[in-house]
Scaffold this active site. Structure first.
Site, PDB file in Angstrom:
ATOM      1  N   SER A   1       2.664   2.210  -4.139  1.00  0.00           N
ATOM      2  CA  SER A   1       3.074   2.209  -5.554  1.00  0.00           C
ATOM      3  C   SER A   1       4.276   1.740  -6.108  1.00  0.00           C
ATOM      4  O   SER A   1       4.398   1.301  -7.218  1.00  0.00           O
ATOM      5  CB  SER A   1       2.454   3.395  -6.426  1.00  0.00           C
ATOM      6  OG  SER A   1       3.366   4.537  -5.634  1.00  0.00           O
TER       7      SER A   1
ATOM      8  N   SER B   1       3.965   5.195  -0.466  1.00  0.00           N
ATOM      9  CA  SER B   1       4.444   4.313  -1.507  1.00  0.00           C
ATOM     10  C   SER B   1       5.882   3.912  -1.593  1.00  0.00           C
ATOM     11  O   SER B   1       6.392   3.211  -2.430  1.00  0.00           O
ATOM     12  CB  SER B   1       4.105   5.051  -2.840  1.00  0.00           C
ATOM     13  OG  SER B   1       2.909   4.823  -3.251  1.00  0.00           O
TER      14      SER B   1
ATOM     15  N   LYS C   1      12.148   3.770 -10.471  1.00  0.00           N
ATOM     16  CA  LYS C   1      10.690   3.697 -10.842  1.00  0.00           C
ATOM     17  C   LYS C   1      10.367   4.219 -12.014  1.00  0.00           C
ATOM     18  O   LYS C   1      10.853   5.595 -12.335  1.00  0.00           O
ATOM     19  CB  LYS C   1      10.069   4.087  -9.527  1.00  0.00           C
ATOM     20  CG  LYS C   1       8.444   4.265  -9.574  1.00  0.00           C
ATOM     21  CD  LYS C   1       8.001   4.762  -8.071  1.00  0.00           C
ATOM     22  CE  LYS C   1       6.391   4.781  -8.242  1.00  0.00           C
ATOM     23  NZ  LYS C   1       5.935   5.059  -6.939  1.00  0.00           N
TER      24      LYS C   1
HETATM   25  N1  GLN Z   1      -1.573   4.013  -1.590  1.00  0.00           N
HETATM   26  C1  GLN Z   1      -1.798   5.702  -1.578  1.00  0.00           C
HETATM   27  C2  GLN Z   1      -2.554   5.976  -2.796  1.00  0.00           C
HETATM   28  O1  GLN Z   1      -2.954   5.044  -3.418  1.00  0.00           O
HETATM   29  C3  GLN Z   1      -0.235   6.164  -1.542  1.00  0.00           C
HETATM   30  C4  GLN Z   1       0.356   6.095  -2.990  1.00  0.00           C
HETATM   31  C5  GLN Z   1       1.716   6.813  -3.029  1.00  0.00           C
HETATM   32  O2  GLN Z   1       2.317   7.022  -2.007  1.00  0.00           O
HETATM   33  N2  GLN Z   1       2.087   7.080  -4.188  1.00  0.00           N
HETATM   34  O3  GLN Z   1      -2.624   7.309  -2.930  1.00  0.00           O
END
Ligand code: GLN
Length: 484
Positions: free
Chosen positions: A151, A175, A76
């Site tokens: 994400s 995410s 990532k």
């Molecule tokens: N969707 C959540 C957010 O927007 C979690 C994102 C994540 O786990 N990095 O913060």
């Protein structure tokens, strides 16, 4: 070759049936041919990959191979990679080349894994659909009109499309688990502190945790074995031996106590997803598990508390991007204030700015007690819910996400609806607990993920419980059409 799991690839590599150079070239060719339609990668590194593959082949010949030696892996783009751009999905870091490797990257390198490239992601890991990336949205390989989740959507799409057998992800509120669910792969968010955050660009430091994404629990076990462990450079890293994740995979699960929180099966859950999850639980009953209804009464407070804590921490973490030290700098600033404001104004996207504003507000004098402190108290209540539940059960199960993959653009203009995509995953981050998503069915041709939450440092059990399921089901081996 691309349908083989990491465990299978390790065997053919070590038996000399294929070389790492051939294997790496095969995945690079697939990325070149197929990624244009997915946008799963921000950066592909074919030359460096082939060089690393050559070194891996030599190591295998010398009889010094580790399980990941010669296996292609994608990272990532939140993990710093020495000499290769680390953008975090943001214009702010479009020009940033880290001078060092993140601990996770370093450990994969030391194991002999071959990095093929850096995967696309929501900007600074803020999002649930991969639509906030500066590099454009990622498409779900099961249906390219739909999002892959976020994400870590690039990692999930790359693994599902067989562009890499495994990839790293990070999970602050879901995410790893939510995109794994939406793309039909297996993902694990470890206990907070199990995997080093050093060199992993910070979003919300008390919640962020890196973890593996692959097609099977067995592959996640192999990857976690390489990633996990104490790191003195991360002050929240926990000094505790790493379990033998692979060795524990086949443990019998007869008598396992599964808790089903009633709050995870109520309003807001797609009825077809609910049916798929119930069918998965039935498989566990056949395997001898016992099911207990439990309650996590503060579940409804998880999303609101998270959207105070995460923005508060992000507003502080992202203050380092000032246009001076590194990253984006605006053209011809008039003075210092103009340099700061325009560099940040032009360098960050809308969702990141929204979070910085909310976080700055929540931390400001006069509001700190009302918002931030209160959210921290709720966090304790949520941890207590889990503590009580784990006095009764071994693992907790439910859906990873309330629905299957939604359409690109469907929730992009409505942040609150988007935030609710993580309603079942966020509580584990607030409590610091490990959680997994495992492919457990399909609805209308789209994958459904079963979430398994464990007690602190119970990753070996989670992987074991997931592996047992994968021995009697084959959802994890389904490939999206066109990527078989
Ligand atoms: N969707 C959540 C957010 O927007 C979690 C994102 C994540 O786990 N990095 O913060």
């Amino acid at each position: 070759m691309h349908n083989k799991t990491i465990a299978e690839l390790a065997t053919v590599l070590q038996q000399g049936e294929v070389s790492s150079v051939e294997l790496t070239q095969h995945f690079i060719d697939r990325i070149e041919k197929l990624d244009a339609g997915l946008n799963a990668f921000i950066t592909v590194t074919p030359e460096a990959a082939l060089q690393a593959a050559k070194a891996a082949d030599a190591r295998i010949k010398a009889g010094e191979a580790a399980p990941l030696t010669g296996v292609p892996i994608a990272h990532k783009d939140i993990f710093c990679t020495s000499g290769v751009r680390t953008s975090c999905g943001s214009r702010m870091l479009d020009n940033f080349v880290a001078p060092y490797d993140a601990t996770v990257v370093e450990r994969f390198r030391a194991a002999g894994a071959v990095m093929v490239g850096k995967t696309n992601m929501d900007e600074f890991a803020m999002g649930s659909s991969n639509e906030t990336s500066f590099y454009g949205p990622v498409k779900n390989p099961w249906d390219t009109e739909r999002v892959p989740g976020g994400s870590s959507g690039g990692s999930a799409a790359a693994v599902a499309a067989r562009l890499a057998p495994g990839a790293t992800g990070t999970d602050t509120g879901g995410s790893i688990r939510q995109p794994a669910a939406l793309c039909g792969i297996t993902g694990l968010k470890p206990t907070y502190g199990r995997v080093s955050r050093w060199g992993m660009i910070a979003f919300a430091s008390s919640l962020d945790q890196g973890g593996p994404m692959a097609r099977t629990a067995e592959d996640c076990a192999i990857m976690l074995g390489a990633m996990a462990g104490f790191d003195e450079r991360d002050s929240t890293s926990i000094e505790r031996p790493v379990d033998d994740y692979v060795g524990a995979l086949n443990t019998d699960i007869a008598g396992l106590k599964i808790g089903l929180p009633k709050e995870y099966f109520g309003e807001g859950l797609d009825p077809d997803v609910a049916r798929a999850i119930e069918a998965a639980i039935d498989e566990y009953k056949k395997l001898g598990a016992e099911v207990v209804e439990i309650s996590l009464p503060n579940t409804h407070l998880a999303v609101p508390a998270y959207y105070v804590v995460a923005p508060a921490e992000c507003s502080s973490n992202l203050s380092r991007f000032d246009g001076v030290r590194y990253g984006y700098r605006c053209e011809d600033p008039k003075d210092l204030v103009d340099l700061y404001t325009r560099s940040r104004g032009e360098g960050f996207g809308a969702e990141v700015k929204r979070r910085i504003m909310i976080g700055t507000y929540a931390l400001s004098a006069g509001y700190y007690d009302a918002y931030y402190l209160k959210a921290q108290k709720i966090r304790r209540l949520i941890s207590d819910d889990f503590r009580k539940a784990f006095e009764q059960v071994d693992v907790i199960m439910g859906p990873s996400s309330p629905s299957t993959a939604f359409k690109v653009g469907e929730k992009a203009d409505d942040p609150v609806t988007m935030y609710l995509s993580d309603i079942y995953t966020i509580a584990a981050n607030l409590a610091g607990l490990p959680g997994m998503s495992v492919p457990a069915g399909e609805v209308g041709g789209l994958p459904v993920g079963l979430q398994i939450i464990g007690n602190y440092f119970d990753e070996a059990r989670l992987l074991n419980v997931a592996h047992r399921f994968q021995q009697v089901t084959d959802w994890h081996s389904h490939a999206p059409r066109g990527f078989e």
